[in-house]
Design an enzyme around this catalytic site. Structure first.
Site, PDB file in Angstrom:
ATOM      1  N   GLY A  11      33.464  31.523  44.544  1.00 55.80           N
ATOM      2  CA  GLY A  11      33.624  32.538  43.494  1.00 55.80           C
ATOM      3  C   GLY A  11      33.768  31.864  42.140  1.00 55.80           C
ATOM      4  CB  ALA A  12      32.613  28.554  40.999  1.00 57.43           C
ATOM      5  CG  ASP A  15      37.886  38.525  35.760  1.00 53.78           C
ATOM      6  OD1 ASP A  15      37.289  38.234  34.721  1.00 53.78           O
ATOM      7  OD2 ASP A  15      38.784  39.390  35.851  1.00 53.78           O
ATOM      8  CE1 TYR A 189      52.622  38.187  38.096  1.00 52.18           C
ATOM      9  CE2 TYR A 189      54.935  38.438  37.525  1.00 52.18           C
ATOM     10  CZ  TYR A 189      53.609  38.608  37.214  1.00 52.18           C
ATOM     11  OH  TYR A 189      53.256  39.168  36.018  1.00 52.18           O
ATOM     12  CD  GLU A 226      49.602  44.486  34.746  1.00 47.45           C
ATOM     13  OE1 GLU A 226      48.978  43.516  34.304  1.00 47.45           O
ATOM     14  OE2 GLU A 226      49.343  45.028  35.825  1.00 47.45           O
ATOM     15  CG  ASP A 249      46.441  44.803  41.476  1.00 45.66           C
ATOM     16  OD1 ASP A 249      45.874  43.782  41.916  1.00 45.66           O
ATOM     17  OD2 ASP A 249      46.601  45.009  40.260  1.00 45.66           O
ATOM     18  CG  HIS A 254      52.417  39.866  41.810  1.00 42.50           C
ATOM     19  ND1 HIS A 254      51.987  38.791  42.539  1.00 42.50           N
ATOM     20  CD2 HIS A 254      51.341  40.269  41.079  1.00 42.50           C
ATOM     21  CE1 HIS A 254      50.713  38.546  42.257  1.00 42.50           C
ATOM     22  NE2 HIS A 254      50.295  39.437  41.378  1.00 42.50           N
ATOM     23  CE  LYS A 340      46.018  46.754  36.577  1.00 37.81           C
ATOM     24  NZ  LYS A 340      46.430  45.446  36.043  1.00 37.81           N
TER      25      LYS A 340
HETATM   26  C1  BG6 Z   1      47.327  40.184  39.452  1.00 40.49           C
HETATM   27  C2  BG6 Z   1      46.927  41.634  39.528  1.00 40.49           C
HETATM   28  O1  BG6 Z   1      47.703  39.706  40.720  1.00 40.49           O
HETATM   29  O2  BG6 Z   1      48.439  40.061  38.565  1.00 40.49           O
HETATM   30  C3  BG6 Z   1      46.582  42.151  38.144  1.00 40.49           C
HETATM   31  O3  BG6 Z   1      45.808  41.733  40.379  1.00 40.49           O
HETATM   32  C4  BG6 Z   1      47.743  41.922  37.199  1.00 40.49           C
HETATM   33  O4  BG6 Z   1      46.262  43.530  38.180  1.00 40.49           O
HETATM   34  C5  BG6 Z   1      48.140  40.454  37.241  1.00 40.49           C
HETATM   35  O5  BG6 Z   1      47.333  42.291  35.889  1.00 40.49           O
HETATM   36  C6  BG6 Z   1      49.334  40.141  36.376  1.00 40.49           C
HETATM   37  O6  BG6 Z   1      49.503  38.742  36.386  1.00 40.49           O
HETATM   38  P1  BG6 Z   1      50.001  37.963  35.113  1.00 40.49           P
HETATM   39  O7  BG6 Z   1      50.216  36.560  35.572  1.00 40.49           O
HETATM   40  O8  BG6 Z   1      48.917  38.094  34.087  1.00 40.49           O
HETATM   41  O9  BG6 Z   1      51.242  38.643  34.708  1.00 40.49           O
END
Ligand code: BG6
Length: 477
Positions: A11-12, A15, A189, A226, A249, A254, A340
């Protein structure tokens, strides 16, 4: 650390590589944390020459990093090669195996191999099978001069599955193909400095640990708010996010890890096995405290975002109240809330202590002498403690005050502000060292999925609320 090392990134062109991995590799390289014999092999479907991949990587790094030493960057990029391939096609893995073997033969050493799956979870099963089928679970072909202790490791991103059934299936397959010591299940995280400090704070400051239970703590609130809106994330990740939603997600991983670090027992010894075990034990005791408090919502306009199905019921916001069925925590609500497109970004944990039963003042403050300890995971990383204070004057008026600590205050060296290391640097670094402390084990993943699968089943019965972009989380009801 200086053993020859090859990173293979599946997946290089995606994103994650563009936003995190390429920059994390560069930072490790420029800090001298990578072996002098290191190489990166990018693997993706898009046709590209080695030179084009180096250009692509140069561009992603320059976009994210200032004041780069250009000569050093060119030295770094020389270590990058590219293979076009399809994760569902066994032939592609045979080609990869051949390339890796030829390269090892060329440098005359068996290099350590680190396979990074920066791809959607739907491709995990075929990737695991093909890595193993092509004989890549062992570091080198017999024809290459072997090195004692050479290793092969596999790094897997979250979400690991979509529910408990799929997570079990993937885990069984991984277990059959790799040793547990080869598997690094990422929850980035855990690799954040502020998360690691939760344990240090709790277990190195006896004054708080003695209060850390249901006799003294009223409730705990974990938030993952977020601000980011689809233009920056969902437009690129829409197809991946839709059908997954906020709970899977960030909740399944996290946020539950935030809860685990706040609630786990003292691991006594700071090693991977004890810490993972302590986290998994508390996660296994978590369940929904109140099914009527469940809330799921979607922001207005989500359905017209790119790559989103126009009748999607995917949640972009949720709130749940959990409980932990053990002696320490029985009866204490743990509220988890994430969304979000909210009005601000904040990831934090607040511990609300019980109100004083003997207030000194008759007319106490509305918030009633409640002490609150807040761990701010990001942004403005820090720790705050709210206490009560008599306002100077002839009357007895209570006002809240704060003791606080900010990471930014200690991150100054030679009069210049320094940054916390990005979590992905730590993920890669620990994987190279073979330290699994900041990675999740099977028991943790299964406990997380069991809870989340139970919640998702109940969700079918409750309506999906709609909220406006930029809403204040507390107003979403
Ligand atoms: C990712 C989620 O694991 O963590 C994203 O898939 C989220 O949706 C992101 O935005 C947040 O990570 P960080 O390190 O940018 O706070």
């Amino acid at each position: 650390m200086n053993d020859p090392l090859t990173f293979i990134i599946f997946g290089a062109t995606g994103d994650l590589y563009q936003n995190k991995l390429s920059v994390a590799l560069w930072n490790l390289f420029s800090l001298g944390f990578l072996s002098t014999e290191f190489r990166v092999v990018g693997f993706a479907r898009r046709p590209m020459t080695h030179g084009e991949f180096q250009n692509f990587t140069r561009h992603t790094i320059l976009r994210k990093t200032k004041n780069i030493d250009q000569n050093k960057l060119e030295d770094f990029l020389k270590c990058f090669t590219y293979i076009q391939g399809d994760l569902e096609n066994f032939q592609s893995f045979q080609n990869l195996g051949r390339e890796l073997m030829e390269e090892d033969a060329r440098i005359g050493f068996c290099t350590n191999k680190l396979f990074y799956l920066a791809v959607p979870p739907t491709l995990y099963a075929s990737t695991f099978k093909n890595i193993a089928g092509a004989g890549l679970t062992v570091p080198c072909a017999p024809s290459v001069k072997s090195r004692a202790n050479a290793w092969t490791r596999v790094l897997v991103e979250k979400p690991f599955g979509k529910d408990i059934t799929e997570a079990k299936r993937l885990d069984k397959m991984l277990g059959e193909l790799f040793e547990e010591s080869q598997i690094f299940r990422i929850d980035h995280y855990l690799a954040k400095e502020t998360m690691q400090n939760l344990l240090t704070f709790r277990f190195s400051n006896g004054v708080f640990e003695s209060l850390w239970n249901n006799k003294n703590i009223e409730h705990v609130r974990i938030i993952f708010h977020e601000k980011n809106v689809p233009e920056d994330t969902l437009a690129k990740r829409g197809a991946l996010y839709d059908g997954i939603g906020a709970l899977r997600d960030v909740g399944q991983n996290h946020m539950l890890q935030m809860l685990a670090l706040i609630a786990m027992e003292n691991p006594k010894i700071m090693n991977a096995e004890n810490i993972q075990d302590a986290r998994s034990k508390v996660l296994e005791k978590v369940s929904l405290l109140n099914k009527y408090s469940l809330l799921r919502a979607q922001y207005k306009g989500y359905l017209s975002e790119p790559n989103i199905k126009n009748d999607s019921t995917t949640e972009t916001f949720f709130r749940v109240i959990l409980g932990i069925n053990n002696k320490r925590w029985r009866g204490v609500p743990f509220e988890m809330e994430s969304g979000k497109a909210l009005n601000k970004e904040e990831m934090s944990i607040e511990v609300f202590f019980k109100k004083s039963s003997l207030p000194l003042m008759k007319d106490s403050h509305a918030e009633g002498n409640q002490n609150v300890l807040k761990f701010i995971i990001q942004p403005n990383e820090g720790i705050k403690f709210r206490f009560w204070f008599k306002r100077p004057g002839f009357d007895f008026t209570l006002v809240p005050q704060e003791l606080s600590f900010n990471y930014s205050d200690i991150l100054i060296s030679n009069n210049k502000p320094e940054k916390l290391h990005d979590a992905y640097e730590r993920v890669l670094y620990d994987c190279i060292l073979g330290d699994q402390t900041l990675f999740t084990n099977t028991k943790e993943i299964m406990a997380e999925w069991k809870l989340v699968t139970d919640i998702i089943k109940l969700w079918q019965e409750i309506p999906l609320i709609v909220y406006k972009k930029g809403s204040v989380a507390e107003d979403i009801k």
